[in-house]
Design an enzyme around this catalytic site. Structure first.
Site, PDB file in Angstrom:
ATOM      1  N   LEU A  84      25.158   6.590 -13.592  1.00 35.13           N
ATOM      2  CA  LEU A  84      24.032   6.606 -14.538  1.00 35.13           C
ATOM      3  C   LEU A  84      23.997   5.069 -15.001  1.00 35.13           C
ATOM      4  O   LEU A  84      24.969   4.598 -15.290  1.00 35.13           O
ATOM      5  CB  LEU A  84      24.150   7.517 -15.513  1.00 35.13           C
ATOM      6  CG  LEU A  84      24.103   9.063 -15.396  1.00 35.13           C
ATOM      7  CD1 LEU A  84      24.079   9.974 -16.563  1.00 35.13           C
ATOM      8  CD2 LEU A  84      22.850   9.393 -14.459  1.00 35.13           C
ATOM      9  N   ASP A  85      22.494   4.757 -15.455  1.00 33.05           N
ATOM     10  CA  ASP A  85      22.268   3.377 -15.856  1.00 33.05           C
ATOM     11  C   ASP A  85      23.019   3.369 -17.148  1.00 33.05           C
ATOM     12  O   ASP A  85      23.232   4.391 -17.677  1.00 33.05           O
ATOM     13  CB  ASP A  85      21.050   2.984 -15.840  1.00 33.05           C
ATOM     14  CG  ASP A  85      20.429   2.746 -14.531  1.00 33.05           C
ATOM     15  OD1 ASP A  85      21.118   2.342 -13.623  1.00 33.05           O
ATOM     16  OD2 ASP A  85      19.090   3.009 -14.452  1.00 33.05           O
ATOM     17  N   GLN A  86      23.526   2.279 -17.590  1.00 32.54           N
ATOM     18  CA  GLN A  86      24.028   2.128 -19.154  1.00 32.54           C
ATOM     19  C   GLN A  86      23.290   2.818 -19.965  1.00 32.54           C
ATOM     20  O   GLN A  86      23.888   3.333 -20.899  1.00 32.54           O
ATOM     21  CB  GLN A  86      24.095   0.681 -19.413  1.00 32.54           C
ATOM     22  CG  GLN A  86      25.053   0.556 -20.668  1.00 32.54           C
ATOM     23  CD  GLN A  86      25.145  -0.969 -20.916  1.00 32.54           C
ATOM     24  OE1 GLN A  86      24.726  -1.818 -19.987  1.00 32.54           O
ATOM     25  NE2 GLN A  86      25.650  -1.309 -22.033  1.00 32.54           N
TER      26      GLN A  86
END
Length: 296
Positions: free
Chosen positions: A136-138
Site C-alpha cells: 500500500l502507498d505510504q
C-alpha cells in the site's frame, strides 16, 4: 473539556475545526507546548482509529481524540501504525494506518510495516521472517497481507489473481461525482519521474480496469467504493484523475485540496483463498470517520 490526568486515558470529542496541537494544549492546560509535542512524538495520541504524531493535523467536528498514559501507549503501541487482524503459520494480515511505509526507502529504514513485523516474528523465534506480497502507498491506509514463509510468498506472487478474490477500496475524491457507478479502463505507463499515466493508445502499457460506486456525495467531495480487476501501480489514483475527480490530497495526480491532511484512499476489503488451507478469508477495515464527515 475535562481536566487531564497523566495516569489515565482520556477521550475528547472535537467540537469545531482546529489543528491537533492547540486542541491538546487546551485539553492539557497544565502542560507546556514542548511537553505536549513530546506526548505526540511518543505515540500517545490517537485521532479516531489511528495514532497521530503530526502536530498540525487538521481536526473536524465529530472526531474523537484520545490521550494514553505513556506506559499504556508503549504496551499498546508495540506495533506503531498497524494492528494485526489475523495470523497463522503462513500469513499475517494487518490494518495499516496512513503515513506508515510498507517497506524501507532511502530516508526511513525502521518505521515501516515490514521492519516492525520482522521484529515481531523474531521475538517468537530468531529464524522467523516476513515477506512482502503486495504493498500500500505510504499515505494509503487499510488491509494488507504479508507471508511468513517462502512457500506462501511464492504461491501468492505466482498466482496473485487466482488467490485474491476481492480488493475493495474507499476513495474520497474531489467534486461531486454525478454518475452513480461506472468502470474505467486504460493502459498504464510510467514516466522517467515515476508518475503513472493512461496511454491513449490501446495495448500501449499495462491494462488496468477499475469499477466504482458512489456511496455519499456533496458539492465538494464524493466517497466512492472502488473495486480493482487489476492491481497496477497507482491505478486508482490515475483512474480517479482520468474521471476528473482526483483523490483528495493527491497533488501528484491533480488534487487541488488536502482537507484531511492525508491521501483520501483506504483499503477497505481484502478477500483471498488461503495459499495452504484453501479457505476463503475476508478482512475488512471501516473507512476513517473523516472520509464520511467530508462527503456528507
Amino acid at each position: 473539556m475535562q481536566r487531564h490526568r497523566a495516569n489515565q486515558s482520556h477521550h475528547y470529542t472535537v467540537k469545531q475545526p482546529t489543528t491537533l496541537l492547540p486542541f491538546l494544549l487546551e485539553a492539557m492546560p497544565n502542560r507546556g507546548r514542548n511537553s505536549v509535542k513530546s506526548i505526540l512524538e511518543r505515540g500517545q495520541v490517537s485521532v479516531d482509529d489511528h495514532i497521530e504524531t503530526y502536530y498540525k493535523y487538521e481536526l473536524h467536528p465529530g472526531q474523537t481524540v484520545s490521550i494514553l498514559p505513556n506506559k499504556v501507549a508503549r504496551r499498546e503501541g508495540a506495533l506503531i501504525g498497524l494492528s494485526i487482524l489475523f495470523e497463522d503459520d503462513d500469513l499475517i494480515v494487518v490494518n495499516k494506518e496512513a503515513g506508515l511505509l510498507t517497506i524501507a526507502n532511502k530516508r526511513e529504514k525502521r518505521r515501516t510495516a515490514h521492519y516492525q513485523l520482522m521484529n515481531y516474528v523474531w521475538k517468537q523465534h530468531p529464524r522467523n521472517r516476513v515477506f512482502i506480497v503486495h504493498r500500500l502507498d505510504q499515505d494509503t491506509s487499510g488491509v494488507m497481507m504479508f507471508a511468513k514463509n517462502e512457500q506462501a510468498k511464492r504461491k501468492l506472487h505466482d498466482s496473485w489473481q487466482k488467490f485474491v478474490k476481492e480488493r475493495a477500496y474507499l476513495a474520497l475524491v474531489e467534486g461531486k461525482v454525478k454518475k452513480q457507478s461506472g468502470t474505467i479502463t486504460s493502459w498504464l505507463k510510467e514516466t522517467k519521474t515515476h508518475r503513472m499515466y493512461s496511454s491513449p493508445t490501446k495495448d500501449d502499457g499495462q491494462f488496468a480496469k477499475t469499477h466504482y460506486k458512489v456511496l455519499q456525495t456533496n458539492d465538494n467531495f464524493s466517497l466512492l467504493e472502488v473495486h480493482l480487476d487489476t492491481g497496477r501501480k497507482n491505478q486508482i489514483r490515475v483512474h480517479m484523475h482520468d474521471l476528473g475527480h482526483p483523490v483528495v490530497g493527491d497533488k501528484k495526480y491533480g488534487a487541488k485540496t488536502n482537507a484531511i491532511r492525508r491521501l483520501g484512499l483506504h483499503a477497505h476489503t481484502l478477500s483471498f483463498i488461503h495459499p495452504t488451507t484453501g479457505e476463503l478469508l475476508t478482512f475488512k477495515s471501516p473507512a476513517p470517520k473523516v472520509f464520511w464527515l467530508q462527503s456528507k
